[in-house]
Design a protein around this motif. Structure first.
Motif, PDB file in Angstrom:
ATOM      1  N   GLN A   1      14.387 -66.111 -26.718  1.00 61.30           N
ATOM      2  CA  GLN A   1      12.823 -66.060 -26.312  1.00 61.30           C
ATOM      3  C   GLN A   1      12.121 -65.401 -25.666  1.00 61.30           C
ATOM      4  OE1 GLN A   1      13.130 -63.770 -29.640  1.00 61.30           O
ATOM      5  NE2 GLN A   1      14.881 -64.191 -29.823  1.00 61.30           N
ATOM      6  N   PHE A   2      12.027 -66.831 -24.921  1.00 56.20           N
ATOM      7  CA  PHE A   2      11.576 -67.191 -23.312  1.00 56.20           C
ATOM      8  C   PHE A   2      10.234 -67.732 -23.966  1.00 56.20           C
ATOM      9  CE2 PHE A   2      15.669 -65.391 -22.667  1.00 56.20           C
ATOM     10  CZ  PHE A   2      15.481 -65.953 -21.526  1.00 56.20           C
ATOM     11  N   THR A   3       9.267 -68.369 -24.438  1.00 53.37           N
ATOM     12  CA  THR A   3       8.425 -68.982 -25.673  1.00 53.37           C
ATOM     13  C   THR A   3       8.386 -70.143 -24.464  1.00 53.37           C
ATOM     14  OG1 THR A   3       9.307 -70.131 -27.511  1.00 53.37           O
ATOM     15  CG2 THR A   3       8.651 -67.465 -27.423  1.00 53.37           C
ATOM     16  N   GLU A   4       7.117 -70.456 -24.277  1.00 55.22           N
ATOM     17  CA  GLU A   4       6.944 -71.657 -23.348  1.00 55.22           C
ATOM     18  C   GLU A   4       7.093 -73.271 -23.758  1.00 55.22           C
ATOM     19  OE1 GLU A   4       2.519 -73.655 -22.531  1.00 55.22           O
ATOM     20  OE2 GLU A   4       2.571 -71.819 -22.677  1.00 55.22           O
ATOM     21  N   ASP A   5       7.667 -73.201 -25.046  1.00 53.16           N
ATOM     22  CA  ASP A   5       7.572 -74.471 -25.691  1.00 53.16           C
ATOM     23  C   ASP A   5       9.045 -73.993 -26.723  1.00 53.16           C
ATOM     24  OD1 ASP A   5       7.948 -72.663 -28.026  1.00 53.16           O
ATOM     25  OD2 ASP A   5       7.017 -74.219 -29.082  1.00 53.16           O
ATOM     26  N   GLU A   6       9.971 -73.230 -25.749  1.00 54.09           N
ATOM     27  CA  GLU A   6      11.272 -72.979 -25.964  1.00 54.09           C
ATOM     28  C   GLU A   6      12.224 -73.493 -25.502  1.00 54.09           C
ATOM     29  OE1 GLU A   6      13.730 -69.444 -27.369  1.00 54.09           O
ATOM     30  OE2 GLU A   6      13.423 -69.346 -24.915  1.00 54.09           O
ATOM     31  N   ARG A   7      13.549 -74.457 -25.004  1.00 54.24           N
ATOM     32  CA  ARG A   7      14.347 -75.159 -24.246  1.00 54.24           C
ATOM     33  C   ARG A   7      15.909 -73.888 -24.374  1.00 54.24           C
ATOM     34  NH1 ARG A   7      13.017 -80.130 -22.525  1.00 54.24           N
ATOM     35  NH2 ARG A   7      11.130 -81.786 -23.172  1.00 54.24           N
ATOM     36  N   ARG A   8      15.999 -74.163 -23.380  1.00 59.49           N
ATOM     37  CA  ARG A   8      18.047 -73.445 -23.344  1.00 59.49           C
ATOM     38  C   ARG A   8      18.467 -74.386 -22.529  1.00 59.49           C
ATOM     39  NH1 ARG A   8      13.264 -70.751 -22.585  1.00 59.49           N
ATOM     40  NH2 ARG A   8      13.261 -71.021 -20.377  1.00 59.49           N
ATOM     41  N   TYR A   9      19.817 -74.331 -23.094  1.00 59.31           N
ATOM     42  CA  TYR A   9      20.817 -75.156 -21.660  1.00 59.31           C
ATOM     43  C   TYR A   9      21.755 -74.003 -21.252  1.00 59.31           C
ATOM     44  CZ  TYR A   9      17.845 -78.387 -24.724  1.00 59.31           C
ATOM     45  OH  TYR A   9      16.566 -79.272 -24.322  1.00 59.31           O
ATOM     46  N   TYR A  10      22.032 -75.056 -20.181  1.00 56.48           N
ATOM     47  CA  TYR A  10      23.004 -74.279 -19.320  1.00 56.48           C
ATOM     48  C   TYR A  10      24.037 -75.755 -18.906  1.00 56.48           C
ATOM     49  CZ  TYR A  10      25.218 -70.978 -15.884  1.00 56.48           C
ATOM     50  OH  TYR A  10      26.238 -70.173 -14.770  1.00 56.48           O
ATOM     51  N   PRO A  11      25.539 -75.195 -18.844  1.00 58.94           N
ATOM     52  CA  PRO A  11      26.472 -76.259 -17.828  1.00 58.94           C
ATOM     53  C   PRO A  11      26.576 -75.749 -16.485  1.00 58.94           C
ATOM     54  CG  PRO A  11      27.779 -74.581 -19.194  1.00 58.94           C
ATOM     55  CD  PRO A  11      26.292 -74.366 -19.613  1.00 58.94           C
ATOM     56  N   TRP A  12      26.081 -77.294 -16.038  1.00 61.09           N
ATOM     57  CA  TRP A  12      25.935 -77.216 -14.822  1.00 61.09           C
ATOM     58  C   TRP A  12      26.895 -78.024 -13.860  1.00 61.09           C
ATOM     59  CZ3 TRP A  12      22.675 -74.501 -11.737  1.00 61.09           C
ATOM     60  CH2 TRP A  12      21.620 -73.700 -12.376  1.00 61.09           C
ATOM     61  N   PHE A  13      27.632 -77.860 -12.765  1.00 60.00           N
ATOM     62  CA  PHE A  13      28.382 -77.980 -12.300  1.00 60.00           C
ATOM     63  C   PHE A  13      28.453 -78.685 -11.286  1.00 60.00           C
ATOM     64  CE2 PHE A  13      29.876 -75.285 -15.422  1.00 60.00           C
ATOM     65  CZ  PHE A  13      31.031 -75.686 -15.904  1.00 60.00           C
ATOM     66  N   TRP A  14      28.602 -80.455 -10.818  1.00 58.54           N
ATOM     67  CA  TRP A  14      28.345 -80.905  -9.490  1.00 58.54           C
ATOM     68  C   TRP A  14      29.730 -80.753  -8.561  1.00 58.54           C
ATOM     69  CZ3 TRP A  14      24.555 -83.690  -7.632  1.00 58.54           C
ATOM     70  CH2 TRP A  14      24.021 -83.708  -6.138  1.00 58.54           C
ATOM     71  N   LEU A  15      29.909 -79.710  -7.554  1.00 54.04           N
ATOM     72  CA  LEU A  15      31.424 -79.117  -7.286  1.00 54.04           C
ATOM     73  C   LEU A  15      31.176 -80.206  -5.611  1.00 54.04           C
ATOM     74  CD1 LEU A  15      30.696 -75.699  -7.828  1.00 54.04           C
ATOM     75  CD2 LEU A  15      32.296 -77.494  -9.252  1.00 54.04           C
ATOM     76  N   TYR A  16      32.666 -80.576  -5.142  1.00 58.30           N
ATOM     77  CA  TYR A  16      33.048 -81.085  -4.056  1.00 58.30           C
ATOM     78  C   TYR A  16      33.956 -80.494  -4.096  1.00 58.30           C
ATOM     79  CZ  TYR A  16      29.898 -84.846  -5.523  1.00 58.30           C
ATOM     80  OH  TYR A  16      29.279 -86.033  -5.605  1.00 58.30           O
ATOM     81  N   THR A  17      34.091 -80.062  -1.810  1.00 57.56           N
ATOM     82  CA  THR A  17      35.402 -80.206  -1.377  1.00 57.56           C
ATOM     83  C   THR A  17      36.246 -81.118  -1.582  1.00 57.56           C
ATOM     84  OG1 THR A  17      34.852 -80.988   0.288  1.00 57.56           O
ATOM     85  CG2 THR A  17      34.075 -79.000  -0.043  1.00 57.56           C
ATOM     86  N   GLN A  18      38.068 -80.709  -1.066  1.00 62.94           N
ATOM     87  CA  GLN A  18      38.647 -81.154  -1.326  1.00 62.94           C
ATOM     88  C   GLN A  18      38.608 -82.602  -0.337  1.00 62.94           C
ATOM     89  OE1 GLN A  18      41.968 -81.448  -3.828  1.00 62.94           O
ATOM     90  NE2 GLN A  18      41.210 -83.709  -3.034  1.00 62.94           N
ATOM     91  N   ALA A  19      38.116 -82.226   0.522  1.00 62.70           N
ATOM     92  CA  ALA A  19      38.023 -83.546   1.743  1.00 62.70           C
ATOM     93  C   ALA A  19      36.842 -84.067   1.464  1.00 62.70           C
ATOM     94  CB  ALA A  19      37.471 -82.825   3.095  1.00 62.70           C
ATOM     95  N   GLU A  20      35.901 -84.137   0.514  1.00 58.99           N
ATOM     96  CA  GLU A  20      34.574 -84.978   0.201  1.00 58.99           C
ATOM     97  C   GLU A  20      35.176 -85.516  -1.202  1.00 58.99           C
ATOM     98  OE1 GLU A  20      30.084 -82.700   0.363  1.00 58.99           O
ATOM     99  OE2 GLU A  20      31.705 -81.697  -1.349  1.00 58.99           O
ATOM    100  N   ILE A  21      35.939 -85.711  -1.547  1.00 61.70           N
ATOM    101  CA  ILE A  21      36.587 -85.673  -2.728  1.00 61.70           C
ATOM    102  C   ILE A  21      38.009 -86.633  -1.784  1.00 61.70           C
ATOM    103  CG2 ILE A  21      38.655 -86.008  -4.891  1.00 61.70           C
ATOM    104  CD1 ILE A  21      37.236 -83.372  -5.354  1.00 61.70           C
ATOM    105  N   ASP A  22      38.152 -86.851  -0.965  1.00 60.60           N
ATOM    106  CA  ASP A  22      38.920 -87.200  -0.085  1.00 60.60           C
ATOM    107  C   ASP A  22      38.426 -88.146   0.191  1.00 60.60           C
ATOM    108  OD1 ASP A  22      41.631 -85.556  -0.824  1.00 60.60           O
ATOM    109  OD2 ASP A  22      41.370 -84.555   0.371  1.00 60.60           O
ATOM    110  N   SER A  23      37.896 -88.343   0.678  1.00 59.63           N
ATOM    111  CA  SER A  23      36.467 -88.919   1.289  1.00 59.63           C
ATOM    112  C   SER A  23      35.873 -90.381   0.807  1.00 59.63           C
ATOM    113  CB  SER A  23      35.608 -89.111   2.588  1.00 59.63           C
ATOM    114  OG  SER A  23      34.487 -88.371   1.693  1.00 59.63           O
ATOM    115  N   MET A  24      35.902 -90.785  -0.970  1.00 55.90           N
ATOM    116  CA  MET A  24      35.867 -91.268  -1.977  1.00 55.90           C
ATOM    117  C   MET A  24      36.214 -92.254  -1.546  1.00 55.90           C
ATOM    118  SD  MET A  24      34.501 -88.844  -4.457  1.00 55.90           S
ATOM    119  CE  MET A  24      33.399 -87.589  -5.223  1.00 55.90           C
ATOM    120  N   ASP A  25      35.446 -93.697  -2.204  1.00 53.24           N
ATOM    121  CA  ASP A  25      36.454 -94.403  -2.695  1.00 53.24           C
ATOM    122  C   ASP A  25      37.515 -94.546  -4.376  1.00 53.24           C
ATOM    123  OD1 ASP A  25      34.947 -95.993  -3.904  1.00 53.24           O
ATOM    124  OD2 ASP A  25      34.195 -96.909  -2.284  1.00 53.24           O
TER     125      ASP A  25
END
Length: 192
Positions: A99-123
């Motif tokens: 309803q987009f009222t001031e006290d209403e909470r709404r939720y959404y799935p968020w993802f932290w995305l990495y490139t393959q190079a970033e994944i490969d560089s992780m220990d």
């Protein structure tokens, strides 16, 4: 005649596994559809098809998707994913709409995305701390809540959540993000 609820539920499950739709319909007419629905929405919605069934063929989102599907528009995975995700979110919300009222909470799935190079560089420890998940075509470390913003020169570009993809609880947002991760990947165009 004395009928036990557990026997009726067992008969329904047997009919479901056998694909005996007519038997299921008779049982639903006798005892009511609600008797056979799992109470928790996350037990009822495991697939896109489950979400369509939950909303029904007459629901405007399902009708719009069927029209899109029958239009033969291929190669637009992001639009297809969006149409599917709004059906899934509507089904998971069980009639709740923001309803987009001031006290209403709404939720959404968020993802932290990495490139393959970033994944490969992780220990190994970093990879374990990130709880890597895979969509088959792409890996992401986190299916939870985060925020990403793009800042340009003296102004900022900022996009908030589309209301059709809001969920009524954080639990549903996490479930939707994990259960339907492949659709989210298509929606964000992170597949090749």
């Amino acid at each position: 005649m004395d009928i036990k609820k557990e026997n009726v539920l067992a008969a329904y499950e047997t009919a479901r596994k056998a694909g005996a739709d007519s038997t299921m319909k008779v049982l639903e007419q006798l005892f009511g559809e609600e008797t056979f629905k799992p109470k928790d929405i996350t037990e009822r919605i495991k697939t896109f098809e489950d979400a369509c069934r939950e909303l029904g063929n007459g629901h405007p989102f399902v009708c719009a998707y069927r029209a899109w599907e029958n239009g033969g528009l291929n190669g637009q995975e992001d639009i297809d994913a969006y149409l599917k995700l709004r059906i899934i979110c509507a089904a998971l919300n069980e009639g709740w709409e923001p309803q987009f009222t001031e006290d209403e909470r709404r939720y959404y799935p968020w993802f932290w995305l990495y490139t393959q190079a970033e994944i490969d560089s992780m220990d190994e420890e970093e990879r374990q701390d990130r709880r890597m998940m895979s969509t088959g075509d792409y890996q992401t470390d986190y299916a939870g809540f985060a925020f990403a913003i793009s800042i340009n020169a003296p102004s900022t570009a900022h996009a908030d959540i589309g209301s059709r993809l809001c969920l009524k609880s954080d639990t549903l947002a996490v479930y939707c993000g994990k259960q339907f991760i492949d659709l989210w990947a298509d929606f964000y165009l992170i597949r090749k």
